[in-house]
Design a protein around this motif. Structure first.
Motif, PDB file in Angstrom:
ATOM      1  N   THR A   1       0.853  -1.187   0.000  1.00  0.00           N
ATOM      2  CA  THR A   1       0.000   0.000   0.000  1.00  0.00           C
ATOM      3  C   THR A   1       0.890   1.238   0.000  1.00  0.00           C
ATOM      4  OG1 THR A   1      -1.850   1.088   1.123  1.00  0.00           O
ATOM      5  CG2 THR A   1      -0.198   0.022   2.519  1.00  0.00           C
ATOM      6  N   THR A   2       0.320   2.395   0.301  1.00  0.00           N
ATOM      7  CA  THR A   2       1.094   3.643   0.270  1.00  0.00           C
ATOM      8  C   THR A   2       0.726   4.532   1.448  1.00  0.00           C
ATOM      9  OG1 THR A   2      -0.558   4.756  -1.111  1.00  0.00           O
ATOM     10  CG2 THR A   2       1.271   3.638  -2.241  1.00  0.00           C
ATOM     11  N   ILE A   3       1.648   5.413   1.788  1.00  0.00           N
ATOM     12  CA  ILE A   3       1.349   6.569   2.635  1.00  0.00           C
ATOM     13  C   ILE A   3       0.868   7.648   1.670  1.00  0.00           C
ATOM     14  CG2 ILE A   3       2.346   8.293   4.171  1.00  0.00           C
ATOM     15  CD1 ILE A   3       4.306   6.093   5.091  1.00  0.00           C
ATOM     16  N   ASN A   4      -0.415   7.971   1.748  1.00  0.00           N
ATOM     17  CA  ASN A   4      -1.060   8.678   0.639  1.00  0.00           C
ATOM     18  C   ASN A   4      -1.345  10.158   0.903  1.00  0.00           C
ATOM     19  OD1 ASN A   4      -3.018   8.220   2.564  1.00  0.00           O
ATOM     20  ND2 ASN A   4      -4.610   7.631   1.114  1.00  0.00           N
ATOM     21  N   TYR A   5      -1.053  10.669   2.107  1.00  0.00           N
ATOM     22  CA  TYR A   5      -1.417  12.065   2.399  1.00  0.00           C
ATOM     23  C   TYR A   5      -0.534  12.590   3.517  1.00  0.00           C
ATOM     24  CZ  TYR A   5      -4.365  16.097   3.685  1.00  0.00           C
ATOM     25  OH  TYR A   5      -4.834  17.363   3.954  1.00  0.00           O
ATOM     26  N   MET A   6      -0.229  13.892   3.425  1.00  0.00           N
ATOM     27  CA  MET A   6       0.544  14.571   4.471  1.00  0.00           C
ATOM     28  C   MET A   6      -0.073  15.941   4.735  1.00  0.00           C
ATOM     29  SD  MET A   6       2.996  17.162   5.081  1.00  0.00           S
ATOM     30  CE  MET A   6       4.019  17.381   3.655  1.00  0.00           C
ATOM     31  N   TYR A   7      -0.195  16.283   6.032  1.00  0.00           N
ATOM     32  CA  TYR A   7      -0.667  17.612   6.419  1.00  0.00           C
ATOM     33  C   TYR A   7       0.363  18.228   7.352  1.00  0.00           C
ATOM     34  CZ  TYR A   7      -3.694  21.414   7.959  1.00  0.00           C
ATOM     35  OH  TYR A   7      -4.223  22.660   8.216  1.00  0.00           O
ATOM     36  N   ASP A   8       0.842  19.418   6.976  1.00  0.00           N
ATOM     37  CA  ASP A   8       1.883  20.118   7.737  1.00  0.00           C
ATOM     38  C   ASP A   8       1.219  21.146   8.649  1.00  0.00           C
ATOM     39  OD1 ASP A   8       4.095  21.390   8.743  1.00  0.00           O
ATOM     40  OD2 ASP A   8       5.093  21.627   6.795  1.00  0.00           O
ATOM     41  N   THR A   9       1.331  20.957   9.973  1.00  0.00           N
ATOM     42  CA  THR A   9       0.716  21.900  10.913  1.00  0.00           C
ATOM     43  C   THR A   9       1.447  23.234  10.939  1.00  0.00           C
ATOM     44  OG1 THR A   9       2.028  21.000  12.753  1.00  0.00           O
ATOM     45  CG2 THR A   9      -0.146  20.038  12.375  1.00  0.00           C
ATOM     46  N   GLU A  10       2.680  23.273  10.464  1.00  0.00           N
ATOM     47  CA  GLU A  10       3.426  24.532  10.451  1.00  0.00           C
ATOM     48  C   GLU A  10       2.896  25.462   9.362  1.00  0.00           C
ATOM     49  OE1 GLU A  10       8.057  26.150  10.109  1.00  0.00           O
ATOM     50  OE2 GLU A  10       7.608  23.992  10.097  1.00  0.00           O
ATOM     51  N   THR A  11       2.555  24.886   8.211  1.00  0.00           N
ATOM     52  CA  THR A  11       2.062  25.710   7.092  1.00  0.00           C
ATOM     53  C   THR A  11       0.546  25.623   6.913  1.00  0.00           C
ATOM     54  OG1 THR A  11       2.359  23.911   5.510  1.00  0.00           O
ATOM     55  CG2 THR A  11       4.251  25.365   5.886  1.00  0.00           C
ATOM     56  N   SER A  12      -0.098  24.704   7.674  1.00  0.00           N
ATOM     57  CA  SER A  12      -1.550  24.463   7.540  1.00  0.00           C
ATOM     58  C   SER A  12      -1.928  24.090   6.115  1.00  0.00           C
ATOM     59  CB  SER A  12      -2.352  25.697   7.992  1.00  0.00           C
ATOM     60  OG  SER A  12      -2.088  26.013   9.336  1.00  0.00           O
ATOM     61  N   GLN A  13      -1.051  23.312   5.475  1.00  0.00           N
ATOM     62  CA  GLN A  13      -1.281  22.863   4.111  1.00  0.00           C
ATOM     63  C   GLN A  13      -1.160  21.343   4.039  1.00  0.00           C
ATOM     64  OE1 GLN A  13      -2.161  24.867   1.489  1.00  0.00           O
ATOM     65  NE2 GLN A  13      -2.168  26.586   2.926  1.00  0.00           N
ATOM     66  N   GLY A  14      -1.965  20.732   3.169  1.00  0.00           N
ATOM     67  CA  GLY A  14      -1.895  19.303   2.952  1.00  0.00           C
ATOM     68  C   GLY A  14      -1.600  18.982   1.502  1.00  0.00           C
ATOM     69  N   LYS A  15      -1.120  17.761   1.252  1.00  0.00           N
ATOM     70  CA  LYS A  15      -0.846  17.348  -0.121  1.00  0.00           C
ATOM     71  C   LYS A  15      -0.868  15.823  -0.199  1.00  0.00           C
ATOM     72  CE  LYS A  15       4.222  17.226   0.191  1.00  0.00           C
ATOM     73  NZ  LYS A  15       5.490  17.710  -0.403  1.00  0.00           N
ATOM     74  N   ASN A  16      -1.085  15.309  -1.387  1.00  0.00           N
ATOM     75  CA  ASN A  16      -1.102  13.869  -1.635  1.00  0.00           C
ATOM     76  C   ASN A  16       0.318  13.339  -1.765  1.00  0.00           C
ATOM     77  OD1 ASN A  16      -3.928  13.778  -1.651  1.00  0.00           O
ATOM     78  ND2 ASN A  16      -3.988  14.347  -3.815  1.00  0.00           N
ATOM     79  N   LEU A  17       0.499  12.090  -1.316  1.00  0.00           N
ATOM     80  CA  LEU A  17       1.795  11.414  -1.407  1.00  0.00           C
ATOM     81  C   LEU A  17       1.585  10.029  -2.008  1.00  0.00           C
ATOM     82  CD1 LEU A  17       3.280  12.195   2.140  1.00  0.00           C
ATOM     83  CD2 LEU A  17       3.792  13.393   0.004  1.00  0.00           C
ATOM     84  N   ALA A  18       2.687   9.348  -2.295  1.00  0.00           N
ATOM     85  CA  ALA A  18       2.649   7.966  -2.776  1.00  0.00           C
ATOM     86  C   ALA A  18       3.907   7.240  -2.312  1.00  0.00           C
ATOM     87  CB  ALA A  18       2.505   7.908  -4.290  1.00  0.00           C
ATOM     88  N   ILE A  19       4.126   7.210  -0.987  1.00  0.00           N
ATOM     89  CA  ILE A  19       5.308   6.549  -0.418  1.00  0.00           C
ATOM     90  C   ILE A  19       4.963   5.081  -0.171  1.00  0.00           C
ATOM     91  CG2 ILE A  19       6.902   6.502   1.525  1.00  0.00           C
ATOM     92  CD1 ILE A  19       6.394   9.493   1.879  1.00  0.00           C
TER      93      ILE A  19
END
Length: 470
Positions: A410-428
């Protein structure tokens, strides 16, 4: 017919006269009818076999009574000859009383069985602790009684003159085959091989320079132990990154998350003891999730949104507070289920809670908590639904979600950064080696991911780095 009867009577009378034994009686019955009774002794049998008698009559009476009772119990007519109408109710009452006694005895035996099982479990736990203590004492080196003699000056000179060696490498160097090993033994190694291993671990466990960054990759899962029974299908294991006495920094804790509502928590001195299954501490916990930080156990109380801070050394509750508006008891779990509505974790920035609310409509909410009072310091709302991901963890203030708990690849599919309050999709890429990964948390103490994958306790190496600008 009368002639025939007269002939028979005459014949019998003649026979009776011949033998002088036959007798004849004649008389009327109660209805006024005439009866003739003949008595003729047997020429062969000295006595007649009993047909009837008191025994048979008694048996008939008992059978008659039994028929009456059966008729009464089955709703039939109770008014049979020789039986009172109340006998059926009396017998039914006696049968019910006997049944009640039997049920009571069964319940007593069941309670006694449960008590004996509890005592057996306690004895097994004690036996396991004694086995662990025996193993520890067996492996503990015995100090020598002879005083330690420092090496001679000539030996130090000879070792220090070897090219390419500094004082630390001299300590770590073993004697060559040509040299006398007894003369080259340093006083620091008089206790044998365990001391060498201890110094080696102290040298190699110095953390490499570096700091926080973004997750770049996750290593292969490393299996440390498989659970012994069904209670270990799901579970939690953790390590305090800032352990407080009396528990050392290597202490590991395990909670089986299936079975009774009140769960058992086990403590192990180190990873080796965890792998062998030899706990040094055991306790009870009424919770559905937990983490360790600064000598305290943090957990969600069962069937509530209440968070509890339990101080391990004093074995007492140090703080208690509700997490505002948080869903609980299966309202907003991860996709694998369980009562995973509130997920507590610790990273480089402190204590965190991952959950959702009705206002967020099931989207993941991240709150940073005060580790002393459990008050919410700050919250962030993401745009990914909690029940759409299998699990999550936080590293360096960044939330990461895992897409599937059952897919082996499977994958690690999402990351949310509390420092910038921004999220993005991942595929790790991420592996669920055993096909049911119900727990994935970041261990700040070891800077690894801890997992509980279908009875198996596993860990993953992680690699952090800086994201390059495009």
């Amino acid at each position: 017919m009368f002639a025939l009867l007269s002939f028979c009577l005459c014949g019998l009378l003649m026979r009776g006269e011949a033998q002088d034994r036959a007798t004849l009686w004649r008389g009327n019955d109660r209805g006024g009818r005439c009866h003739y009774t003949f008595t003729v002794p047997s020429p062969v049998e000295s006595s007649c076999p009993q047909i009837g008698g008191p025994e048979v009559e008694g048996l008939k009476a008992r059978l008659n009574l039994l028929e009456v009772l059966v008729s009464q119990l089955s709703g039939g007519d109770s008014r049979l000859p020789g039986v009172q109408q109340g006998s059926g109710a009396r017998v039914q009452s006696e049968l019910q009383e006997a049944l009640n006694r039997a049920v009571g005895e069964r319940n007593l035996l069941q309670r006694e069985k449960e008590r004996l099982e509890r005592e057996l479990n306690g004895l097994q736990l004690r036996m396991e602790e004694m086995r662990r203590e025996t193993e520890r004492l067996r492996n503990k080196p015995c100090p020598q009684q002879t005083p330690m003699v420092p090496p001679s000056p000539t030996l130090q000179d000879r070792v220090s003159k070897r090219p390419g060696l500094n004082p630390m490498s001299r300590l770590m160097t073993r004697p060559s085959r040509q040299e006398d090993s007894s003369n080259l033994r340093d006083s620091a190694w008089q206790y044998g091989a365990p001391g060498f291993q201890e110094l080696k671990a102290a040298v190699t466990e110095v953390p490499a320079p570096g700091g926080c960054g973004e997750l770049l990759s996750v290593g292969e899962p490393v299996t440390h132990r498989k659970a012994d029974n069904i209670e270990g299908k799901y579970g939690i294991w953790m390590q305090d990154p800032e352990a407080v006495s009396p528990y050392g920094p290597n202490m590991l804790w395990r909670i089986d998350a299936i079975g009774a509502e009140v769960k058992q928590m086990f403590g192990y001195e180190d990873l080796e003891q965890l792998s062998k299954g030899f706990p040094s501490k055991a306790g009870l916990l009424e919770s559905t999730g937990a983490t360790m930080y600064r000598g305290s156990l943090y957990y969600q109380r069962r069937n509530s949104r209440t968070l509890i801070r339990y101080h391990l050394s004093s074995e007492s509750v140090a703080a208690r507070r509700e997490l505002p508006h948080a869903g609980f008891h299966g309202q907003f779990p991860y996709s694998w289920g369980g009562y995973t509505d509130i997920d507590l974790s610790v990273d480089e920035n402190g204590l965190w809670a991952v959950y959702s609310t009705n206002k967020a409509k099931g989207a993941i909410v991240i709150s940073q908590l005060d580790p002393e009072s459990l008050a919410v310091k700050k919250s962030w709302e993401t745009n990914i639904r909690k029940n759409s991901v299998a699990n999550s963890f936080i590293i360096c203030g960044k939330l990461y979600t895992v897409a599937s708990y059952a897919s082996r690849e499977t994958t690690i599919n999402y990351m949310y950064d509390t420092e910038t309050s921004q999220g993005k999709n991942l595929a790790i890429p991420f592996k669920n080696k055993y096909g049911y990964n119900s727990m994935i948390d970041y261990s700040l103490a070891q800077r690894k991911l801890f997992g509980w994958d279908n009875f198996h306790i596993v860990s993953y190496d992680v690699r952090l780095g800086r994201q390059q600008a495009n």
